[in-house]
Structures are given as C-alpha cells and as structure tokens.
Design an enzyme around this catalytic site. Structure first.
Site, PDB file in Angstrom:
ATOM      1  N   LYS A 199       0.833  -1.218   0.000  1.00 25.14           N
ATOM      2  CA  LYS A 199       0.000   0.000   0.000  1.00 25.14           C
ATOM      3  C   LYS A 199       0.866   1.267   0.000  1.00 25.14           C
ATOM      4  O   LYS A 199       2.081   1.192   0.100  1.00 25.14           O
ATOM      5  CB  LYS A 199      -0.957  -0.037   1.195  1.00 25.14           C
ATOM      6  CG  LYS A 199      -1.891  -1.252   1.189  1.00 25.14           C
ATOM      7  CD  LYS A 199      -2.922  -1.219   0.064  1.00 25.14           C
ATOM      8  CE  LYS A 199      -3.488  -2.580  -0.293  1.00 25.14           C
ATOM      9  NZ  LYS A 199      -4.458  -3.130   0.609  1.00 25.14           N
TER      10      LYS A 199
HETATM   11  C1  LIG Z   1      -5.477  -4.224   0.953  1.00 23.41           C
HETATM   12  C2  LIG Z   1      -6.925  -4.043   0.927  1.00 23.41           C
HETATM   13  C3  LIG Z   1      -7.738  -4.355   2.032  1.00 23.41           C
HETATM   14  C4  LIG Z   1      -7.256  -5.140   3.220  1.00 23.41           C
HETATM   15  O1  LIG Z   1      -6.232  -4.585   3.910  1.00 23.41           O
HETATM   16  P1  LIG Z   1      -5.316  -5.496   4.860  1.00 23.41           P
HETATM   17  O2  LIG Z   1      -4.538  -4.477   5.632  1.00 23.41           O
HETATM   18  O3  LIG Z   1      -4.459  -6.343   3.978  1.00 23.41           O
HETATM   19  O4  LIG Z   1      -6.214  -6.296   5.734  1.00 23.41           O
HETATM   20  C5  LIG Z   1      -9.081  -4.038   1.972  1.00 23.41           C
HETATM   21  N1  LIG Z   1      -9.620  -3.464   0.885  1.00 23.41           N
HETATM   22  C6  LIG Z   1      -8.879  -3.176  -0.204  1.00 23.41           C
HETATM   23  C7  LIG Z   1      -9.531  -2.515  -1.368  1.00 23.41           C
HETATM   24  C8  LIG Z   1      -7.523  -3.469  -0.234  1.00 23.41           C
HETATM   25  O5  LIG Z   1      -6.805  -3.212  -1.331  1.00 23.41           O
END
Ligand SMILES: *Cc1c(COP(=O)(O)O)cnc(C)c1O
Length: 401
Positions: A199
């Site tokens: 991210k």
């Molecule tokens: C990465 C992601 C999540 C989940 O996040 P985590 O921290 O991996 O639990 C939820 N929604 C979207 C759209 C994502 O890309």
C-alpha cells in the site's frame, strides 16, 4: 519488421530487464529502521506510546477527530460493521471490483454483501446502480476508492442520507486522496486504511480506522483490544496497575509499537512519495498515448488521486493474447504486474454462497477481464518505469491483431 530484440521474452526473445522488478515494492528508510531498533531496545513492544503518537499524527493528517490503529485494514472493516451493529439478516451494499477483504468483512459479521455495478470509466461504484440495489434489508454501504480515485461521494451521500444508511469508506488505496479538499473519513461515517506491504504506506501489516463519531470511536477502541475497558493496555505501564473489565467479547486487533515505529516515519514521507508516484504516473500516461491496444486511466477528475495503482485496460479486440497471457508476458520480461481485481461474485466462495443468483454487473466484469496493474511504487527509479514502458509496448506491438 520485428527485430530480434523486439521478440517478447515469452516467445524466446531477450527480457527487457536483467533482474526482476517486484510489484508493489515498499520504500523503507533509515528512520524506520532506527525507530524499530529504539522500540525493541525500549522493552515496550506492544500497543504503547508510539502507537498513540502514530494515531494522533494520522488523525491530524486526515483532519479527523479519531484514528484507531489496528493490525490490518480487514480488522478495521470488521470492527466498523460490528460497531454499527450489523449482523445476520442485514445486507451491506458494496462493489465487486475490490479485494476479497471488503466483502469478507460483511460475511464476518454474518451479514450478506450485495454487489453493485461500477462505472466503466472509473471502476468506482455507480450511484445509480447503488440506489437500485437498496432493499428493506439494506443496513450500510461500503465504498472503495478504487486505485486511489475518489468515488462520487456527493451522489453517494445523497442516497445514503435519503435511506439513512451509514457509509464506510474502504480507503485501503486512498491515504492521500482528497475530494473537495476532504480526506477519506470526512466523506463517510467511517474510513478504513490499510498499511499492508504493497500500500501507499506500510507498517508490514496494519490498518487505521478513522471517524468523527465519538460513540463509534469508543466501541471500536474497546472492541479492538478484547473488549477491555478503555486504556487497558496501560495495565503494565509506569502509571501503575489498573483493574479493567471486559465490556464486550472483543477482538485482538490492536497495532503494536513495532508497527507504529514504521508508520510514524512512513506518514512523514507520504506527500513526498506521492510526488514520486505522480511523476511515474505521468511517464506512463504520456508513453502510452496512441497505443491502441490499451487504454490509460481517465484524467478528468477534480479530486486528488492517491496514485495507488496505475492500471491499463487492454483492448482485447486488438490483441492476440488474453489479459492473463499479457501478465505472464510481462513476467517473462522480468516485470511484476498485478490484476486488481477479478470481481468477487466470480470467486468460488461467493459463487457458491449466491448459487443461482443472477448478478447484473457487466462493467465490473468488463474491467475485471481487461485490467492490468503496472508497478507504481515510490521505490522505483525512472529507469525502472521506462523498462515497464518498453516491455508493455513490446508486448502490445508483437501481439497486435
Ligand atoms: C489491501 C486491501 C484491504 C485489506 O487490507 P489489509 O490491511 O491487507 O487487511 C481491503 N480493501 C482493499 C480494497 C484493499 O486493497
């Protein structure tokens, strides 16, 4: 005339790159490493002063009243639905063009995700389709600011208020996104961020729930740490032992100071990193102008795009390979690419869960069949980006139909 160097590596040619370019490579600086070391030496590894500081810094960056640090974005989505009291028999409207966690969190509270089609141009939830999907069982809306682009929050807000439905923003892609100058969390009732490794900022694993609502904040904070009474984490601190009570059978979702050590410094560089990714984005957008085998993301937005994912939409009618073949061909060139996303209603679990249900999601399916995500990390150099451009162009021209 195709020369030897223009033959894709997948067909026996020479790869564009000698070494593999990892998709979603994080940028971690010396400050994070020093901060983690400081934390490890401090003897306080769990939730503590650094997590509190990270929460304050993050709330200030967003401009929200409350930020609660968690061990994942998924935990935040689960807690958001749990705090809103959503459960069995309830329907939660959301997009199928998202990561599994968005809909899984609805399943975690025993409710049913209802998939709503997206706008074919942006990939974001279509407000008209959203309104058509509301039933007497609808209890909440989860929007996803896909790839970092703001949803049409004005229209969504109007629909939500008319039907008295809370709006949760899945802002996993959207820390730096701004809509009318407002960050996620200021646009809906609750926003959830993810700090997973790929991210825009990372804590290894981690997430943040943001809200302006004091009641939601109280519930989420308590339930994120077993449901113990507020500030129970201080029970082993120098403030002295305090008794605590179980207020609710909560979850083990808190962030630790080790993770916050990364987050504090990642947050400090968030705008600088956005500038780098924005430059990469422009390089791609310019380089692909006129390549008829693909379409680049639309650029007509007044809101600020968080530049999480640069996606190309393949013009399959102009290519002799499939999307999956395209991703494999990029891999052979030593370029890591991604697919965001295969629509959730086509995944095994949701296909079986909804067996017999006919979905009307043509735009999500259209995008899901054609989309490819190219590397867009602040850790990339301009030369890395130019390698990706060269590989994409080579594959497009070789497989042109
Ligand atoms: C990465 C992601 C999540 C989940 O996040 P985590 O921290 O991996 O639990 C939820 N929604 C979207 C759209 C994502 O890309």
């Amino acid at each position: 005339m195709i020369t030897a160097t223009e033959v894709p590596a997948a067909e026996g040619g020479t790869p564009v790159r000698a070494s593999f370019l990892v998709f979603g490579k994080p940028l971690v600086g010396a400050e994070e490493i020093a901060e983690v070391e400081d934390t490890l030496r401090s003897g306080w590894l769990g939730r503590g002063p650094k997590t509190e500081r990270f929460e304050r810094d993050f709330a200030a960056y967003i401009g929200a009243r409350h930020a609660i640090a968690l061990n994942s974005g998924t935990a935040g989505l689960h807690l958001a639905l749990n705090a809103l009291g959503i459960g069995p028999g309830d329907e939660v409207l959301t997009t199928p063009l998202t990561f599994a966690a968005t809909a899984n969190s609805v399943t975690h509270v025993g409710a049913t995700p209802i998939f709503v089609d997206v706008d074919r141009r942006t990939g974001n939830i279509d407000p008209a389709a959203l309104e058509r999907s509301i039933t007497p069982y609808s209890r909440a809306i989860i929007v996803v600011h896909l790839y970092g682009r703001a949803c049409n929050m004005r229209a969504i807000h109007d629909i939500a208020s008319a039907h008295k439905l809370p709006v949760i923003e899945d802002a996993a892609h959207a820390v730096e996104m701004r809509y009318d100058g407002l960050a996620p969390g200021r646009l809906g009732d609750i926003a959830v961020f993810s700090f997973y490794v790929t991210k825009n900022m990372t804590t290894g694993e981690g997430g943040m729930l943001v809200t302006d609502d004091d009641e939601i904040e109280e519930k989420v904070r308590v339930r994120s740490l077993h449901g113990l009474s507020r500030d129970a984490w201080k029970r082993y601190s120098s403030d002295g032992f305090k008794t605590y009570e179980t207020m609710y059978p909560g979850f083990k979702y808190n962030m630790t100071d080790i993770q916050a050590s990364l987050g504090m410094h990642q947050l400090r560089r968030i705008e600088a990193n956005l500038t780098v990714r924005d430059a990469h984005w422009r390089t791609y957008a310019q380089a692909f102008t006129g390549v008829t085998a693909l379409r680049t993301p639309c650029e007509d937005d007044s809101s600020r795009h968080a530049r999480h994912l640069f996606t190309i939409e393949l013009n399959l009618e102009r290519l002799r390979i499939s999307r999956d073949g395209f991703v494999d061909a990029l891999k052979a060139e030593n370029i890591g690419a991604g697919v965001h996303f295969t629509p959730l209603h086509t995944h095994t679990y949701y296909r079986e869960y909804f067996a017999g249900r006919e979905w009307d999601l043509p735009n999500a399916e259209y995008i899901g069949e054609r989309t490819v995500s190219l590397p867009l990390s602040a850790a990339l150099t301009k030369d890395d980006v130019l390698d990706v451009v060269a590989a994409v162009k080579k594959i497009c021209s070789y497989y042109r139909r």
